[in-house]
Enzyme design. Structure first.
Site, PDB file in Angstrom:
ATOM      1  CG  HIS A 113       7.532 -26.552   9.715  1.00 35.91           C
ATOM      2  ND1 HIS A 113       7.181 -26.107   8.553  1.00 35.91           N
ATOM      3  CD2 HIS A 113       8.082 -25.478  10.492  1.00 35.91           C
ATOM      4  CE1 HIS A 113       7.453 -24.528   8.323  1.00 35.91           C
ATOM      5  NE2 HIS A 113       7.749 -24.265   9.737  1.00 35.91           N
ATOM      6  CD  GLU A 155      12.004 -22.028  16.643  1.00 28.95           C
ATOM      7  OE1 GLU A 155      11.954 -20.925  16.101  1.00 28.95           O
ATOM      8  OE2 GLU A 155      10.895 -22.549  16.725  1.00 28.95           O
ATOM      9  NE  ARG A 215      -1.765  -1.476   3.524  1.00 29.27           N
ATOM     10  CZ  ARG A 215      -1.843  -1.704   5.042  1.00 29.27           C
ATOM     11  NH1 ARG A 215      -3.298  -1.633   5.333  1.00 29.27           N
ATOM     12  NH2 ARG A 215      -0.964  -2.401   5.560  1.00 29.27           N
ATOM     13  CE  LYS A 232       8.618 -19.617  18.634  1.00 33.96           C
ATOM     14  NZ  LYS A 232       9.480 -19.617  17.697  1.00 33.96           N
TER      15      LYS A 232
HETATM   16  N1  NAP Z   1       8.520 -13.594   7.981  1.00 32.84           N
HETATM   17  C1  NAP Z   1       8.790 -14.791   7.887  1.00 32.84           C
HETATM   18  O1  NAP Z   1       9.736 -15.052   8.098  1.00 32.84           O
HETATM   19  C2  NAP Z   1       7.690 -15.933   7.726  1.00 32.84           C
HETATM   20  C3  NAP Z   1       8.095 -17.163   7.649  1.00 32.84           C
HETATM   21  C4  NAP Z   1       7.265 -18.200   7.209  1.00 32.84           C
HETATM   22  C5  NAP Z   1       6.016 -17.518   6.808  1.00 32.84           C
HETATM   23  N2  NAP Z   1       5.570 -16.481   6.723  1.00 32.84           N
HETATM   24  C6  NAP Z   1       4.165 -16.405   6.458  1.00 32.84           C
HETATM   25  O2  NAP Z   1       4.359 -14.953   5.248  1.00 32.84           O
HETATM   26  C7  NAP Z   1       3.076 -14.145   5.444  1.00 32.84           C
HETATM   27  C8  NAP Z   1       3.722 -12.865   5.373  1.00 32.84           C
HETATM   28  O3  NAP Z   1       4.416 -12.549   6.621  1.00 32.84           O
HETATM   29  P1  NAP Z   1       5.430 -11.280   6.894  1.00 32.84           P
HETATM   30  O4  NAP Z   1       6.044 -11.604   8.250  1.00 32.84           O
HETATM   31  O5  NAP Z   1       6.159 -10.980   5.649  1.00 32.84           O
HETATM   32  O6  NAP Z   1       4.107 -10.267   7.069  1.00 32.84           O
HETATM   33  P2  NAP Z   1       4.519  -8.714   7.372  1.00 32.84           P
HETATM   34  O7  NAP Z   1       5.648  -8.363   7.753  1.00 32.84           O
HETATM   35  O8  NAP Z   1       3.333  -8.341   8.457  1.00 32.84           O
HETATM   36  O9  NAP Z   1       4.029  -7.991   5.919  1.00 32.84           O
HETATM   37  C9  NAP Z   1       2.651  -7.909   5.662  1.00 32.84           C
HETATM   38  C10 NAP Z   1       2.553  -7.490   4.096  1.00 32.84           C
HETATM   39  O10 NAP Z   1       1.267  -7.197   3.673  1.00 32.84           O
HETATM   40  C11 NAP Z   1       0.956  -6.046   3.062  1.00 32.84           C
HETATM   41  N3  NAP Z   1      -0.650  -5.491   3.305  1.00 32.84           N
HETATM   42  C12 NAP Z   1      -1.093  -5.661   4.395  1.00 32.84           C
HETATM   43  N4  NAP Z   1      -2.279  -5.241   4.184  1.00 32.84           N
HETATM   44  C13 NAP Z   1      -2.308  -4.723   2.706  1.00 32.84           C
HETATM   45  C14 NAP Z   1      -3.366  -4.176   1.999  1.00 32.84           C
HETATM   46  N5  NAP Z   1      -4.683  -4.035   2.526  1.00 32.84           N
HETATM   47  N6  NAP Z   1      -2.942  -3.791   0.729  1.00 32.84           N
HETATM   48  C15 NAP Z   1      -1.715  -4.025   0.327  1.00 32.84           C
HETATM   49  N7  NAP Z   1      -0.902  -4.607   1.012  1.00 32.84           N
HETATM   50  C16 NAP Z   1      -1.051  -5.110   2.226  1.00 32.84           C
HETATM   51  C17 NAP Z   1       2.189  -5.400   3.999  1.00 32.84           C
HETATM   52  O11 NAP Z   1       2.122  -3.907   3.157  1.00 32.84           O
HETATM   53  P3  NAP Z   1       2.113  -2.273   3.905  1.00 32.84           P
HETATM   54  O12 NAP Z   1       3.660  -1.869   3.771  1.00 32.84           O
HETATM   55  O13 NAP Z   1       1.290  -1.658   2.898  1.00 32.84           O
HETATM   56  O14 NAP Z   1       1.536  -2.604   5.192  1.00 32.84           O
HETATM   57  C18 NAP Z   1       3.296  -6.044   4.079  1.00 32.84           C
HETATM   58  O15 NAP Z   1       3.822  -5.850   2.731  1.00 32.84           O
HETATM   59  C19 NAP Z   1       2.490 -14.596   6.681  1.00 32.84           C
HETATM   60  O16 NAP Z   1       1.207 -15.405   6.129  1.00 32.84           O
HETATM   61  C20 NAP Z   1       3.110 -15.550   7.514  1.00 32.84           C
HETATM   62  O17 NAP Z   1       2.501 -16.247   8.247  1.00 32.84           O
HETATM   63  C21 NAP Z   1       6.401 -15.473   7.113  1.00 32.84           C
END
Ligand code: NAP
Length: 453
Positions: A231, A207, A43, A316
């Protein structure tokens, strides 16, 4: 075929930590060609240049973002606004001439899955049944069987199963893929891969860190849903499955599904813990009973695994960071008969997934010298030491497979269904977790569960 990949959630943690690097590596190694186009969506009111500045702040400093410069464009859109999908379609169409495959990666919270899927389908960004349009969903896929089924029913209105890629990044790890090679390419192992020779199987993912700043997500999930449902049950399925007819994704999935459908965990065979201090982490309610540690004794009720317990442990703030599978073999009766006055070890095979990647095999040998003494020896194969240059990360492998339409390492709906059934049954009767400082706090209770008392 040319490809346009759209990443939703491009300013999120997953993009910073994993996806950007995986794409850079694939481009550098020419696993994807220069015509590959990436559209990054969030966004924020950024230009593409500003988006690169944003990435620079978050990715590791040694990562060369310039590799992406000719292939990546940033697009501002709100995933809740249907009109924005029409704009996205024009953008995608401007990137490549037909024919091209249009791929989508949903690196966003699961509550957006259905809205994005509906937006993509309404704007005809993917046509149902046409596999040149495919879509990746990050984990978790639902929070229970009911919610996962609801999401899946919605998705199946828009896409066929073969267009849906549910990611479990553990399956992209090299040593996880090594399980099938080890089992089915080695007579010594496969001929002994059953209750005739194996006494128990342990699957550990430990972990040292706590939940960090993921409090909100973690507290609604807990270790059972966050780790076991995905996992650890996937690892169990690979260890316990029968030989697939071929290495096609359908044949491998068929065998994994049978294992998951035959896996049982009785409530009395589950131990839950919460690390001391968890309630003081950010965004954790003071009365939270969310588990950060789980130990389970599972039974796989197929003829191959009669009376062989599968012990699953994850948690954890434990004393070590380690993921491994340990196969304990029964003691050979001849050893005691022929060398009655010696201590023999039972054979043990350890498959190191991380941080150590490799295979260790514990066996009995003759001690060097004049005495007829038996001692133990460890054969050690270091897998990561064999790699030259880049060690492919799980996300690199999974992205590559997604791009070439190979779904073997992605989870099918039936696997998700069977795993949620196991978890929901346990979650129903979840007892209050034991507060722990270290894994040794569980020693007595785990020993009782193991012995069945
Ligand atoms: N992080 C990890 O290491 C990890 C590992 C395994 C799985 N996952 C999975 O991957 C997914 C993402 O995780 P994350 O940690 O990357 O999440 P995050 O850091 O919270 O990022 C969320 C993303 O969604 C976007 N977003 C939210 N609302 C939006 C909207 N209305 N329109 C457009 N974009 C929007 C945000 O953009 P804005 O900048 O616009 O807010 C941001 O880019 C989740 O399902 C999580 O469970 C993550």
């Amino acid at each position: 075929m040319k490809t346009v990949l759209t990443i939703f959630g491009a300013t999120g943690n997953l993009m910073h930590k994993k996806l950007a690097l995986a794409l850079i590596q694939l481009l550098k190694q020419k696993q994807i060609d220069d015509s590959f186009q990436i559209i990054c969506v969030s966004r924020r009111d950024y230009t593409t240049e500003m988006y690169f500045e944003h990435l620079k702040e978050f990715v590791k400093s040694d990562i060369d973002l310039d590799v992406l410069k000719n292939n990546l464009e940033y697009v501002k859109m709100d995933i809740m606004d249907l009109n924005d999908y029409t704009m996205l379609r024009k953008k995608i169409e401007s990137k490549s001439s037909f024919p091209y495959q249009s791929l989508f990666y949903l690196a966003v919270a699961p509550e957006f899955f259905v809205d994005i899927a509906s937006g993509i389908s309404n704007a005809k960004l993917i046509e149902k049944g046409n596999s040149i349009g495919r879509i990746v969903f990050e984990k978790p896929f639902g929070v229970s069987f009911g919610s996962a089924k609801e999401i899946n029913q919605k998705l199946s209105e828009y896409f066929e199963e073969n267009q849906i890629f549910r990611i479990d990044h553990y399956l992209g790890k090299d040593m996880i893929q090594n399980i099938l090679v080890m089992r089915f390419a080695n007579r010594l192992l496969e001929n002994n891969w059953s209750s005739d020779s194996i006494s128990q199987v342990s699957i550990d993912v430990k972990e040292t860190e706590g939940i960090g700043n993921r409090g909100e997500y973690y507290d609604s999930s807990g270790a059972l849903k966050d780790m076991i449902q995905s996992h650890l049950l996937q690892m169990l399925a690979l260890v316990a499955m029968e030989e697939p007819k071929s290495l096609s994704s359908d044949d491998i999935r068929k065998e994994k599904i049978k294992v998951l459908q035959n896996t049982i965990v009785k409530t009395q065979n589950a131990v839950f813990g919460q690390y001391e201090g968890y309630l003081f982490e950010q965004k954790i309610p003071q009365d939270s009973i969310t588990e950060t540690f789980v130990f389970l004794k599972a039974e796989v009720s197929t003829p191959r695994w009669k009376n062989v317990p599968f012990f699953l442990t994850t948690g954890k703030k434990l004393n070590e960071k380690k993921a491994e599978i340990i196969i304990d073999f029964k003691e050979h009766s001849s050893a005691k008969k022929l060398w009655p006055n010696n201590n023999h070890t039972s054979n043990q095979l350890v498959i190191g997934i991380s941080e150590y990647e490799g295979i260790r095999f514990q066996m009995n040998v003759k001690k060097p010298g004049l005495n007829d003494t038996v001692s133990d020896a460890l054969l050690d194969y270091c897998h990561s030491c064999q790699k030259i240059g880049n060690n492919p990360e799980a996300y690199e492998k999974l992205l590559k497979d997604f791009i070439v339409n190979n779904s073997t390492l992605f989870t099918s709906w039936k696997e998700i269904e069977a795993s949620w059934n196991i978890i929901d049954h346990l979650k129903k009767d979840l007892s209050n977790p034991v507060i722990y400082k270290s894994i040794s706090d569980f020693a007595d209770i785990i020993s009782k569960v193991k012995r069945g008392v």
